[in-house]
Design an enzyme around this catalytic site. Sequence first.
Site, mmCIF file in Angstrom:
data_model
loop_
_atom_site.group_PDB
_atom_site.id
_atom_site.type_symbol
_atom_site.label_atom_id
_atom_site.label_comp_id
_atom_site.label_asym_id
_atom_site.label_seq_id
_atom_site.Cartn_x
_atom_site.Cartn_y
_atom_site.Cartn_z
ATOM 1 N N ASP A 22 5.635 -4.891 12.982
ATOM 2 C CA ASP A 22 6.560 -3.763 13.069
ATOM 3 C C ASP A 22 7.555 -4.040 14.189
ATOM 4 O O ASP A 22 7.179 -4.562 15.244
ATOM 5 C CB ASP A 22 5.753 -2.485 13.367
ATOM 6 C CG ASP A 22 6.636 -1.257 13.474
ATOM 7 O OD1 ASP A 22 7.710 -1.256 12.829
ATOM 8 O OD2 ASP A 22 6.266 -0.320 14.196
ATOM 9 N N ASP A 26 7.708 2.454 14.050
ATOM 10 C CA ASP A 26 7.196 3.511 13.160
ATOM 11 C C ASP A 26 5.763 3.226 12.704
ATOM 12 O O ASP A 26 5.202 3.987 11.908
ATOM 13 C CB ASP A 26 8.121 3.721 11.954
ATOM 14 C CG ASP A 26 8.129 2.536 11.000
ATOM 15 O OD1 ASP A 26 7.519 1.494 11.315
ATOM 16 O OD2 ASP A 26 8.748 2.654 9.919
ATOM 17 N N ASP A 30 7.853 -4.465 9.008
ATOM 18 C CA ASP A 30 9.168 -4.458 8.368
ATOM 19 C C ASP A 30 9.732 -5.871 8.248
ATOM 20 O O ASP A 30 9.163 -6.834 8.775
ATOM 21 C CB ASP A 30 10.120 -3.515 9.118
ATOM 22 C CG ASP A 30 10.054 -3.710 10.634
ATOM 23 O OD1 ASP A 30 10.003 -4.884 11.070
ATOM 24 O OD2 ASP A 30 10.024 -2.698 11.374
ATOM 25 N N ASP A 99 7.504 -10.364 -4.945
ATOM 26 C CA ASP A 99 6.534 -9.803 -5.869
ATOM 27 C C ASP A 99 7.310 -9.149 -7.003
ATOM 28 O O ASP A 99 8.289 -8.448 -6.769
ATOM 29 C CB ASP A 99 5.678 -8.746 -5.140
ATOM 30 C CG ASP A 99 4.220 -8.804 -5.551
ATOM 31 O OD1 ASP A 99 3.967 -8.710 -6.757
ATOM 32 O OD2 ASP A 99 3.350 -8.933 -4.671
ATOM 33 N N ASP A 207 2.970 -9.543 -10.809
ATOM 34 C CA ASP A 207 1.831 -8.627 -10.761
ATOM 35 C C ASP A 207 1.272 -8.369 -12.166
ATOM 36 O O ASP A 207 2.032 -8.048 -13.088
ATOM 37 C CB ASP A 207 2.331 -7.313 -10.155
ATOM 38 C CG ASP A 207 1.212 -6.377 -9.751
ATOM 39 O OD1 ASP A 207 0.448 -6.739 -8.852
ATOM 40 O OD2 ASP A 207 1.111 -5.281 -10.332
ATOM 41 N N GLU A 270 -0.128 -13.237 -11.771
ATOM 42 C CA GLU A 270 -1.441 -12.665 -11.451
ATOM 43 C C GLU A 270 -2.083 -12.220 -12.767
ATOM 44 O O GLU A 270 -1.492 -11.433 -13.507
ATOM 45 C CB GLU A 270 -1.295 -11.467 -10.513
ATOM 46 C CG GLU A 270 -2.649 -11.010 -9.977
ATOM 47 C CD GLU A 270 -2.763 -9.520 -9.719
ATOM 48 O OE1 GLU A 270 -3.640 -9.127 -8.943
ATOM 49 O OE2 GLU A 270 -1.976 -8.745 -10.292
ATOM 50 N N HIS A 342 -4.244 -9.348 -0.541
ATOM 51 C CA HIS A 342 -4.266 -7.960 -0.065
ATOM 52 C C HIS A 342 -5.235 -7.086 -0.853
ATOM 53 O O HIS A 342 -5.385 -5.912 -0.530
ATOM 54 C CB HIS A 342 -2.847 -7.396 -0.144
ATOM 55 C CG HIS A 342 -2.347 -7.348 -1.557
ATOM 56 N ND1 HIS A 342 -2.087 -8.490 -2.301
ATOM 57 C CD2 HIS A 342 -2.100 -6.313 -2.388
ATOM 58 C CE1 HIS A 342 -1.695 -8.137 -3.505
ATOM 59 N NE2 HIS A 342 -1.698 -6.823 -3.594
ATOM 60 N N ASP A 343 -5.828 -7.609 -1.910
ATOM 61 C CA ASP A 343 -6.780 -6.832 -2.718
ATOM 62 C C ASP A 343 -8.230 -7.243 -2.481
ATOM 63 O O ASP A 343 -9.138 -6.660 -3.076
ATOM 64 C CB ASP A 343 -6.503 -7.029 -4.221
ATOM 65 C CG ASP A 343 -5.165 -6.477 -4.675
ATOM 66 O OD1 ASP A 343 -4.670 -5.530 -4.035
ATOM 67 O OD2 ASP A 343 -4.621 -6.995 -5.665
HETATM 68 O O1 ISL Z 1 -7.812 -4.938 -6.660
HETATM 69 C C1 ISL Z 1 -8.293 -4.775 -7.730
HETATM 70 C C2 ISL Z 1 -9.446 -3.997 -7.936
HETATM 71 O O2 ISL Z 1 -10.136 -4.089 -6.789
HETATM 72 C C3 ISL Z 1 -7.749 -5.377 -8.901
HETATM 73 O O3 ISL Z 1 -8.239 -4.825 -10.066
HETATM 74 C C4 ISL Z 1 -6.265 -5.230 -8.831
HETATM 75 O O4 ISL Z 1 -5.926 -3.923 -9.082
HETATM 76 C C5 ISL Z 1 -5.688 -6.128 -9.857
HETATM 77 O O5 ISL Z 1 -5.964 -7.384 -9.421
HETATM 78 C C6 ISL Z 1 -4.200 -5.929 -9.942
HETATM 79 O O6 ISL Z 1 -3.614 -6.055 -8.694
HETATM 80 C C7 ISL Z 1 -2.250 -5.922 -8.581
HETATM 81 O O7 ISL Z 1 -1.733 -4.802 -9.264
HETATM 82 C C8 ISL Z 1 -2.115 -3.520 -8.764
HETATM 83 C C9 ISL Z 1 -1.986 -3.403 -7.253
HETATM 84 O O8 ISL Z 1 -2.632 -2.259 -6.815
HETATM 85 C C10 ISL Z 1 -2.554 -4.598 -6.542
HETATM 86 O O9 ISL Z 1 -2.342 -4.493 -5.161
HETATM 87 C C11 ISL Z 1 -1.878 -5.803 -7.126
HETATM 88 O O10 ISL Z 1 -2.221 -6.999 -6.464
HETATM 89 C C12 ISL Z 1 -1.219 -2.531 -9.449
HETATM 90 O O11 ISL Z 1 0.117 -2.910 -9.286
#
Ligand code: ISL
Length: 575
Positions: A22, A26, A30, A99, A207, A270, A342-343
């Site tokens: 950041d 905030d 960013d 993305d 995505d 993805e 990030h997931d």
């Molecule tokens: O993170 C998941 C469940 O724990 C996955 O099912 C994830 O939602 C899936 O891999 C899709 O991810 C992507 O699309 C989603 C978004 O929330 C995720 O951050 C993104 O990486 C919807 O856009």
Amino acid sequence: MTDDQWFREAVVYQIYPRSFQDTDGDGIGDVPGIIDRLDYLHTLGIDVLWLSPIYRSPQDDNGYDISDYEDVDPTFGSLADVDRLIEQAHARGIRIVMDLVVNHTSDEHPWFVESRSSKDNPKRDWYWWRPPRHGHEAGAPGAEPTNWQSFFSGPAWELDEATGEYYLHLFTRKQPDLNWENPDVRAAVYAMMRWWLDRGVDGFRMDVINMISKRVGPDGSLADGRPIAGTVLGDGTPQFICGPLIHEFLQEMHREVFEGRPQKYLTVGEMPMVTVDEAVLFTDPARHEVDMVFQFEHVDLDHGEHKWDRKPLDLRDLKASFARWQEGLADVGWNSLYWNNHDQPRAVSRFGSDAPEHRVASAKLLGTVLHLHRGTPYVYQGEELGMTNMPFAGPEDFQDVESVNYYRTAVEAGADPEWVLHNLRLGSRDNARSPMQWDASNQAGFTTGTPWARVNPNYPEINAEAAVADDGSVFHHYRRLIALRRSEPAVAHGHFTMLAPEHPTLYAFTRTFEGTELLVLANFSADDLTVTGEDVPGLDGWSAADLVLGNLADDPSSVVAPLRAWEARILRRTT
Ligand code: ISL
């Protein structure tokens, strides 16, 4: 290698902008913050930055719900900031990948606002609208057009009271799915992509791109669903994972967006639930679809009946999975390689050990094993520091919409709250989203304000400043792995052979390329491990002098010396 295959030699670094740096106080990262950290990334040696979404968005799913594809959300900065980022990254030889979230938009996107405004709006057909199930009244239980479950709990259909019809949302109800069968939708998406390429970006991470072609109709099986403590929704995935027109759509996208441009862009799709056979088709360069896919097999191995029901990982399963993908894409196509994004929970806490005495070694071991496979490695912010999962105290510590929904629906359905909390601690996406730990100052140097998510309290010890200053850190090990990829072509291009597939704690493989052989040995345990000639045929032919990179402070005296706790070695010889 031809120039259009440059991505095979590249290492990609993923930035989750909200949690990176950041600059305006905030509490949310960013774009200027990314610019400020380019030198750090350059020192690490990465070639490409992939930015999670920074577009204008109501942030229901942290930017994966986009309301304007051609603008930057004011929390992240401005288009001028992005132009500056592109310019300054390029000046350091770093490419920028955006993305691309086009399976769905935000419900606040003008396209959807129009679409929902009336049944005969010209954009009605841009999304998936359906009347209630035959014989059911709109809004009645079970009236949804199909029984599909959304990925984020509850039905995948939401009733629009005004028109009495339901719209499809595979993710949150604020993420309506676009109807890709409508050519106007595709044309609008392609135009937007070209607009970003014209601005200077170098590619896209797409995505859930294998969900854009759907058979919206059949109910899903209840048995194969993703039951979340008592829900009775069905599994719709057979109708929309790699659906009937997916290859056609991606080939069209290639023609309409990328073909004929002077530059080779990077494209990575993805693709949850994609199979090896499908991945070969998607990544065959001759088919012009995408360069590589993110598959999920290895990160689903510790799931039980569903994602929240975790079970311990058996290393043999992990090796079998990697081996299958390495072999499946050996001749045609290409792999992406990742532990983290990030997931996903943090790799060191999940596949390694975040106990203080093992954290550094196991984080380096994970990097070693991953980067030495054949494919393009992805480093997720903080992975290069060995950042760990968060110590979440209670349900109020979770912010991610997936975690919040899961807690609510599971507890409502009667699950033991302690059990639900336990699952969240292990599996919540919030683990990956805590702020980047830059230094030992207040809030880890992430912000001068109040961070949107709590900083991991281990930041005084685990932070970038300390790591850069310490030659024995995880950071410098990642830097060396990336440097090795530059100096040793076998890393990017060598043939992969898995060894000792049945060994419970040894991860061993070779890479061979034009007279060079690399041997990787890794001990996925805290116990000493003696490698034998049975595990690694011809082990005597190797010597400790062949070591090119180890992960412990002192190098082994001999190649047959037992591997110590979480030790990993890369050996090299020429034939
Ligand atoms: O993170 C998941 C469940 O724990 C996955 O099912 C994830 O939602 C899936 O891999 C899709 O991810 C992507 O699309 C989603 C978004 O929330 C995720 O951050 C993104 O990486 C919807 O856009």
